[in-house]
Write a protein that holds these residues in place. Structure first.
Motif, PDB file in Angstrom:
ATOM      1  N   UNK A 402      33.054 115.945  -7.916  1.00 30.09           N
ATOM      2  CA  UNK A 402      33.212 117.113  -8.778  1.00 30.09           C
ATOM      3  C   UNK A 402      33.657 116.702 -10.172  1.00 30.09           C
ATOM      4  N   UNK A 403      34.563 115.727 -10.258  1.00 31.92           N
ATOM      5  CA  UNK A 403      35.043 115.306 -11.573  1.00 31.92           C
ATOM      6  C   UNK A 403      33.943 114.636 -12.386  1.00 31.92           C
ATOM      7  N   UNK A 404      33.167 113.757 -11.752  1.00 39.03           N
ATOM      8  CA  UNK A 404      32.107 113.073 -12.488  1.00 39.03           C
ATOM      9  C   UNK A 404      31.022 114.043 -12.932  1.00 39.03           C
ATOM     10  N   UNK A 405      30.664 114.986 -12.061  1.00 37.66           N
ATOM     11  CA  UNK A 405      29.635 115.957 -12.450  1.00 37.66           C
ATOM     12  C   UNK A 405      30.146 116.903 -13.530  1.00 37.66           C
ATOM     13  N   UNK A 406      31.411 117.300 -13.444  1.00 40.77           N
ATOM     14  CA  UNK A 406      31.957 118.178 -14.472  1.00 40.77           C
ATOM     15  C   UNK A 406      31.945 117.500 -15.831  1.00 40.77           C
ATOM     16  N   UNK A 407      32.312 116.229 -15.882  1.00 42.26           N
ATOM     17  CA  UNK A 407      32.355 115.514 -17.161  1.00 42.26           C
ATOM     18  C   UNK A 407      30.955 115.374 -17.745  1.00 42.26           C
ATOM     19  N   UNK A 408      29.988 114.995 -16.913  1.00 44.29           N
ATOM     20  CA  UNK A 408      28.625 114.811 -17.424  1.00 44.29           C
ATOM     21  C   UNK A 408      27.994 116.133 -17.857  1.00 44.29           C
ATOM     22  N   UNK A 409      28.192 117.192 -17.081  1.00 46.05           N
ATOM     23  CA  UNK A 409      27.613 118.488 -17.438  1.00 46.05           C
ATOM     24  C   UNK A 409      28.318 119.093 -18.639  1.00 46.05           C
ATOM     25  N   UNK A 410      29.633 118.887 -18.766  1.00 42.19           N
ATOM     26  CA  UNK A 410      30.353 119.396 -19.934  1.00 42.19           C
ATOM     27  C   UNK A 410      29.951 118.663 -21.194  1.00 42.19           C
ATOM     28  N   UNK A 411      29.665 117.369 -21.094  1.00 47.39           N
ATOM     29  CA  UNK A 411      29.238 116.618 -22.275  1.00 47.39           C
ATOM     30  C   UNK A 411      27.893 117.123 -22.789  1.00 47.39           C
ATOM     31  N   UNK A 412      27.014 117.550 -21.877  1.00 41.56           N
ATOM     32  CA  UNK A 412      25.714 118.086 -22.308  1.00 41.56           C
ATOM     33  C   UNK A 412      25.868 119.404 -23.050  1.00 41.56           C
ATOM     34  N   UNK A 413      26.938 120.163 -22.776  1.00 40.99           N
ATOM     35  CA  UNK A 413      27.173 121.444 -23.444  1.00 40.99           C
ATOM     36  C   UNK A 413      28.226 121.360 -24.543  1.00 40.99           C
ATOM     37  N   UNK A 414      28.680 120.144 -24.867  1.00 39.13           N
ATOM     38  CA  UNK A 414      29.705 119.928 -25.910  1.00 39.13           C
ATOM     39  C   UNK A 414      31.001 120.677 -25.601  1.00 39.13           C
ATOM     40  N   UNK A 415      31.426 120.615 -24.354  1.00 32.58           N
ATOM     41  CA  UNK A 415      32.672 121.230 -23.915  1.00 32.58           C
ATOM     42  C   UNK A 415      33.684 120.118 -23.633  1.00 32.58           C
ATOM     43  N   UNK A 416      34.864 120.235 -24.197  1.00 33.99           N
ATOM     44  CA  UNK A 416      35.899 119.223 -24.029  1.00 33.99           C
ATOM     45  C   UNK A 416      36.598 119.403 -22.694  1.00 33.99           C
ATOM     46  N   UNK A 417      36.850 118.294 -22.009  1.00 36.66           N
ATOM     47  CA  UNK A 417      37.555 118.286 -20.730  1.00 36.66           C
ATOM     48  C   UNK A 417      38.846 117.496 -20.905  1.00 36.66           C
ATOM     49  N   UNK A 418      39.972 118.125 -20.559  1.00 32.27           N
ATOM     50  CA  UNK A 418      41.293 117.507 -20.668  1.00 32.27           C
ATOM     51  C   UNK A 418      41.834 117.294 -19.258  1.00 32.27           C
TER      52      UNK A 418
END
Length: 542
Positions: A402-418
């Protein structure tokens, strides 16, 4: 209550360093499949011999031995195939070393737990942080025997690690063990043999930057034509110039196909892997490349706007949106997923859940805060004793996926993950936020309150809502009540700002000449009450 452990500072999770996409090879002829099987079998045997040589070298391996291994494989295949085989072998050996270290840490954790419980009297009660003694003498005896077994395993693994010895199975240990349990695996010997051979084939080539279409060994043109550089013993099967074999089918990448086309147009390095799925009787091709380095958003910049705190659970994600000051906005959201069934179903559930979460964050232009979880130490057999359901619950949580997919999908939408430290978020969130956020129409759960705690920690604010009032009459005698208005802030004792809107029917709020003059009001202790005043005499005549 014991001392609280030191918590790590929040940080912005960097984006993915690479991309991998897959497509099926449809329309292969019998000759195409025959050539792929021959090439995969030949290179697979070379990879097995090279892996044996790498494991034999152990910690004494150096660059000269690597070059010698590559030279010995070049004559039997080609220089590029030899480079791909030796690199894949070295990566497999390094992965086995990391798995060996993780297994040693798991053994050490189990030994510490058993030794601690054996030192306590039988039937001794434990605390919230440490388990108590074993329930009976029989269980104490069984665990004493298991302690000796784990200690023997630990000594053997430590000796192997010191000598640089690893145990690797090309094709996977799981599939190897299925050979002795064909009935439980629901496989025949012929089916198992076909899967075993397919897993041991080697059909992957690393990319080469600057070469035509980014790869000289397995080349794919923008039109989707696939050609393979045949090894020297199989050069007679070539159907294209320069010892190449061109497949009859064409490949089309539906997911991120535009990015792949940009890479091969610029001759950037693209690695390819051809894989045969024996269960489905299908051939697949996977393309992967590295992303250029991207400057991540600073943590201070991510804290300037809204942020969504996310608490991950076994069957859902609890999320709550917060403003820049850490105040919850709107209603909590719950994103459910079902992790039962096949691996493909579980993966689809995770992706669908993350898509809904990211679209919600994109609508509000908000960053996402998650916990930096790691359950490897929590899933050991001895950690929770007989609580099998709880251990199964923790083991089933898709933390890394879940963490790896969230980071990759958020990067495609320019969403920052903290990412934040997960310590005490559930406990403190329920203590300080669950009851204040409860109303007649809203019943937040413990997980919703934990999402608020996670978001506030990502924003750099304390989870506690405010400090306790001073003990003397609940007043400001020993200090100011609010954290937001410290004693050094100028103007904290001043008058309130004007609030728009009428308070009464006659005079508006904050209106009047003496609205901000406290001395002009009739209050005890102010000068207006101690001044002399005179009453006018009553008129005697109109």
């Amino acid at each position: 209550m014991g001392a609280l452990r030191e918590m790590a500072a929040p940080f912005v999770v960097p984006g993915p360093t690479g991309v991998a996409i897959r497509s099926s090879l449809k329309g292969l002829t019998e000759q195409d499949e025959r050539v792929l099987r021959l090439v995969g079998g030949l290179l697979g045997s070379l990879a097995s011999h090279d892996l044996k040589a790498r494991c034999t070298a152990g910690l004494d391996h150096d660059s000269d031995q690597w070059a010698q291994r590559k030279r010995s494989l070049t004559g039997q295949s080609s220089s590029r195939w030899a480079g791909s085989v030796t690199k894949a072998t070295h990566d497999q050996w390094a992965l086995a070393r990391r798995g060996q270290l993780a297994y040693i840490k798991s053994l050490e954790a189990g030994i510490r737990t058993i030794a601690s419980r054996l030192s306590l009297p039988v039937g001794a009660k434990g605390s919230k942080r440490s388990p108590g003694g074993y329930r009976s003498r029989q269980e104490w005896f069984v665990k004493c025997r298991r302690l000796h077994v784990l200690e023997d395993r630990l000594k053997r693994e430590q000796a192997d690690r010191a000598a640089g010895r690893v145990r690797v199975v090309r094709g996977g240990k799981k599939l190897l063990r299925n050979r002795h349990n064909l009935d439980a695996a629901e496989l025949t010997e012929a089916q198992w043999r076909e899967r075993w051979q397919a897993e041991r084939w080697f059909l992957q080539a690393d990319g080469e930057s600057g070469k035509r279409y980014g790869n000289e060994t397995i080349r794919i043109t923008p039109a989707g034509e696939v050609s393979i550089k045949l090894p020297a013993p199989l050069a007679g099967l070539a159907n294209a110039p320069h010892g190449r074999y061109m497949l009859a089918c064409r490949v089309r990448f539906r997911h991120r196909g535009e990015q792949w086309a940009e890479c091969i147009a610029a001759n950037r390095a693209v690695a390819y892997r051809i894989h045969y799925d024996a269960g489905r009787d299908r051939w697949y091709l996977t393309a992967s490349w590295q992303n250029p380095p991207v400057n991540t958003v600073a943590l201070e910049a991510a804290r300037t706007g809204e942020l969504i705190g996310v608490d991950m659970n076994a069957d859902h994600l609890a999320a709550w949106r917060l403003d820049a000051h850490g105040n919850p906005l709107g209603e909590p959201r719950r994103f459910d997923y079902d992790l039962t069934g096949s691996a493909g179903h579980r993966d689809a559930q995770v992706r669908h859940t993350l898509i809904r979460l990211l679209h919600w964050a994109q609508r509000h232009h908000a960053a996402i805060a998650i916990e930096d979880l790691d359950f490897q130490a929590e899933t050991t057999r001895e950690k929770h004793g007989g609580r099998k359901r709880f251990r199964k619950l923790i083991s089933g949580m898709p933390v890394s996926r879940l963490r790896s997919r969230l980071v990759s999908m958020a990067a495609a939408l320019n969403i920052t993950v903290v990412a934040v430290d997960p310590a005490y978020t559930s406990r403190w969130g329920a203590q300080h936020w669950q009851r204040p956020l409860t109303s007649n129409t809203r019943k937040p759960t413990r997980h919703d309150a934990a999402a608020v705690a996670i978001g506030r920690r990502a924003l750099g604010r304390s989870i506690r809502r405010r400090t306790q009032p001073p003990p003397q009459h609940r007043s400001d005698a020993v200090g100011h009540r609010s954290v937001q208005a410290a004693s050094g802030i100028p103007g904290r004792e001043g008058t309130r700002p004007r609030i728009p809107g009428p308070r009464t029917r006659s005079v508006g709020a904050g209106c009047g000449a003496n609205a901000g003059d406290q001395c002009a009001h009739n209050r005890w202790g102010h000068t207006a009450e101690h001044e002399f005043w005179y009453q006018d005499s009553l008129p005697l005549s109109p």
